[in-house]
Write a protein that holds these residues in place. Structure first.
Motif, short mmCIF file in Angstrom:
data_model
loop_
_atom_site.label_atom_id
_atom_site.label_comp_id
_atom_site.label_asym_id
_atom_site.label_seq_id
_atom_site.Cartn_x
_atom_site.Cartn_y
_atom_site.Cartn_z
N VAL A 197 30.75 -62.59 -6.00
CA VAL A 197 31.45 -63.87 -6.08
C VAL A 197 32.69 -63.76 -6.96
O VAL A 197 33.76 -64.26 -6.61
N SER A 198 32.57 -63.10 -8.11
CA SER A 198 33.71 -63.00 -9.02
C SER A 198 34.88 -62.27 -8.37
O SER A 198 36.05 -62.64 -8.59
N VAL A 199 34.61 -61.25 -7.56
CA VAL A 199 35.67 -60.52 -6.88
C VAL A 199 36.29 -61.37 -5.77
O VAL A 199 37.52 -61.43 -5.63
N LYS A 200 35.47 -62.06 -4.99
CA LYS A 200 36.01 -62.89 -3.91
C LYS A 200 36.88 -64.02 -4.47
O LYS A 200 37.94 -64.35 -3.91
N ARG A 201 36.45 -64.63 -5.57
CA ARG A 201 37.23 -65.73 -6.15
C ARG A 201 38.61 -65.28 -6.59
O ARG A 201 39.61 -65.95 -6.35
N VAL A 202 38.68 -64.12 -7.26
CA VAL A 202 39.98 -63.66 -7.72
C VAL A 202 40.85 -63.20 -6.55
O VAL A 202 42.08 -63.32 -6.59
N MET A 203 40.23 -62.71 -5.48
CA MET A 203 40.99 -62.39 -4.26
C MET A 203 41.68 -63.63 -3.71
O MET A 203 42.84 -63.61 -3.31
N LEU A 204 40.95 -64.74 -3.67
CA LEU A 204 41.51 -65.98 -3.14
C LEU A 204 42.68 -66.46 -3.98
O LEU A 204 43.66 -67.00 -3.46
N ARG A 205 42.62 -66.26 -5.30
CA ARG A 205 43.71 -66.68 -6.18
C ARG A 205 44.94 -65.77 -6.06
O ARG A 205 46.04 -66.18 -6.44
N ALA A 206 44.74 -64.56 -5.55
CA ALA A 206 45.85 -63.59 -5.48
C ALA A 206 46.69 -63.74 -4.22
O ALA A 206 47.70 -63.04 -4.08
N ALA A 207 46.32 -64.63 -3.32
CA ALA A 207 46.99 -64.71 -2.01
C ALA A 207 47.72 -66.03 -1.82
O ALA A 207 47.28 -67.08 -2.31
N ALA A 208 48.81 -65.96 -1.07
CA ALA A 208 49.52 -67.18 -0.71
C ALA A 208 48.72 -68.00 0.29
O ALA A 208 48.77 -69.23 0.28
N HIS A 209 47.99 -67.31 1.17
CA HIS A 209 47.18 -67.99 2.18
C HIS A 209 45.84 -67.26 2.32
O HIS A 209 45.80 -66.02 2.29
N ASN A 210 44.77 -68.03 2.53
CA ASN A 210 43.42 -67.46 2.62
C ASN A 210 42.77 -67.81 3.95
O ASN A 210 42.91 -68.94 4.44
N VAL A 211 42.05 -66.83 4.49
CA VAL A 211 41.37 -67.00 5.77
C VAL A 211 39.91 -66.60 5.59
O VAL A 211 39.60 -65.53 5.06
N LEU A 212 39.01 -67.47 6.05
CA LEU A 212 37.57 -67.20 6.00
C LEU A 212 37.10 -66.75 7.38
O LEU A 212 37.27 -67.47 8.37
N LEU A 213 36.51 -65.56 7.45
CA LEU A 213 35.96 -65.00 8.69
C LEU A 213 34.47 -65.29 8.70
O LEU A 213 33.75 -64.83 7.82
N LEU A 214 34.00 -66.02 9.71
CA LEU A 214 32.66 -66.59 9.61
C LEU A 214 31.94 -66.56 10.96
O LEU A 214 32.22 -67.38 11.82
N ASP A 215 31.00 -65.61 11.11
CA ASP A 215 30.20 -65.64 12.33
C ASP A 215 29.16 -66.76 12.22
O ASP A 215 28.79 -67.18 11.13
N HIS A 216 28.70 -67.24 13.37
CA HIS A 216 27.92 -68.48 13.40
C HIS A 216 26.55 -68.36 12.72
O HIS A 216 25.96 -69.38 12.37
#
Length: 262
Positions: A197-216
């Motif tokens: 979680v800590s890595v994913k959160r900082v990844m989201l803060r490092a980007a101008a735009h974020n995309v979530l890839l989500l299988d059903h």
């Protein structure tokens, strides 16, 4: 030297065979494994204890599983076998968001790996990732500038995590970040493990735009830790196995999404 019923020699080979069976089936009873490999139940439990120590499987009363729960993430080998067509469809849809010249950040999800397999034709490109499988995949691509995020190697996820990884991401500013999570429900993305979680959160803060890839398979589920609200994502890409209730929830929360056709 003893030989088990699979015709192979030695406990290490038997453990590999047991891991293959569990990863393929998802869950197996310990008694079934003892019968299959022609060894005692005590021996099977010793093998399972060792496989659990390596993070390959998870024991429960009477058996063993490679499937995720709300608290435990699956081994990367199991995730690679799971929801393949859906992840490929999502990757085909998501790759259209990437343009030559961009800097793209990919997490250690197998959905991001499916996307990475489609990047060779979109160059020049800078790709930043902590996922060893993506690093190995793209290392030979001449027109892709590959930036590997360091940290502590985690064999369960085949990726680099920890404080060093977080520090490296905090120094970056990328155009697009693609991540996946284990579960989505009630307007939030979730994951089982705090260090992920800590890595994913900082990844989201490092980007101008974020995309979530989500299988059903991840919809209408929760896990132990909240990663981020869905409003943190500029786009959610799901496959067409998503049910109407889940899509209606995204609509009601005004979360932009695209549906990929499998």
């Amino acid at each position: 030297m003893t030989m088990d019923r699979s015709g192979r020699r030695g406990p290490e080979q038997r453990r590999q065979d047991i891991a293959d069976v569990v990863l393929s089936a998802g869950s197996v009873a310990a008694a079934e494994l003892a019968e299959r490999f022609g060894v005692s139940l005590m021996t099977i439990h010793r093998d399972l204890d060792e496989l659990e120590r390596r993070g390959i499987v998870r024991k429960h009363r009477g058996g063993v599983t490679a499937q995720p729960s709300g608290v435990f993430e699956s081994n990367v080998a199991y995730r690679l076998k799971s929801m393949g067509p859906a992840k490929d469809a999502i990757a085909e849809r998501a790759v259209g968001l990437i343009e030559p010249g961009m800097a793209v950040l990919l997490d250690d999800s197998t959905s991001a790996l499916a996307l990475a397999r489609r990047l060779a034709g979109i160059t020049p490109l800078t790709v930043v990732t902590n996922f060893l499988r993506i690093i190995n995949l793209l290392a030979g691509e001449r027109d892709i500038r590959l930036m590997a995020l360091g940290g502590d190697y985690d064999p369960l996820h085949d990726s680099f995590l920890g404080v060093s990884c977080v520090d490296a991401i905090e120094a970056l500013n990328v155009d697009l970040c693609f991540v996946s999570t284990s579960a989505v429900s009630e307007g939030f993305a979730y994951h089982q493990e705090q260090h992920i979680v800590s890595v994913k959160r900082v990844m989201l803060r490092a980007a101008a735009h974020n995309v979530l890839l989500l299988d059903h398979s991840k919809l209408n589920r929760v896990a132990l830790h909240r990663v981020a609200p869905l409003t943190a994502f500029d786009r959610v890409v799901v496959d067409d196995g998503a049910d109407a209730r889940a899509l209606r929830d995204l609509d009601e929360r005004k979360v932009p999404y695209e549906v990929a056709t499998t």
